[in-house]
Design an enzyme around this catalytic site. Sequence first.
Site, short mmCIF file in Angstrom:
data_model
loop_
_atom_site.label_atom_id
_atom_site.label_comp_id
_atom_site.label_asym_id
_atom_site.label_seq_id
_atom_site.Cartn_x
_atom_site.Cartn_y
_atom_site.Cartn_z
N GLY A 56 0.78 -1.23 0.00
CA GLY A 56 0.00 0.00 0.00
C GLY A 56 0.81 1.28 0.00
CG HIS A 57 4.06 3.82 1.98
ND1 HIS A 57 5.33 4.28 1.72
CD2 HIS A 57 3.44 4.82 2.63
CE1 HIS A 57 5.48 5.49 2.22
NE2 HIS A 57 4.34 5.84 2.78
CG PHE A 58 2.80 5.42 -2.16
CD1 PHE A 58 1.67 5.80 -1.45
CD2 PHE A 58 4.01 6.00 -1.83
CE1 PHE A 58 1.74 6.77 -0.46
CE2 PHE A 58 4.09 6.96 -0.83
CZ PHE A 58 2.96 7.35 -0.14
#
Length: 155
Positions: A56-58
């Site tokens: 999720g990052h990123f």
Amino acid sequence: MTEAAEATFSADIQLIQRIIPHRYPFLLVDRVRDIVPNKSAVGIKCVTMNEPQFTGHFPGLPIFPGVQIIEAMAQTSAVLVGVSMDLADKGAKVYFMGIDGAKFRRKVVPGDVLEMTVTVKRGGGKVWKFEGRASVDGELAAEAEFSAMLDLPKG
């Protein structure tokens, strides 16, 4: 006359796990070298694409989160305290208490080897204060001052 060289120590992953309670996915230091008890240490974190935070990052642009760089410095400091006070296997905990002046200077990405240099500003008792600098290939990635509290088991 020259000063005598200070004794230095290192901590492999087995010793690190005997000192700090962190485990996957939050164990953020692979090795600690150049440990000078009560003074300084250098933590090593090999950043790989297999780390869960990159989901999720990123997506499509993996960047190691800055707060985890600070946490890696804190874990390096906890190992320094553990070696300095011979705390392996004794159930002691070093709790992160506060942070000042955190600055992020460059992105850290998969393939980077993050080096966290921590220096004791005040320590030896229950409360320790550190200065930390994280770098990749000699280029500053992050810096901060932070404090920690040593919690020894009762009994």
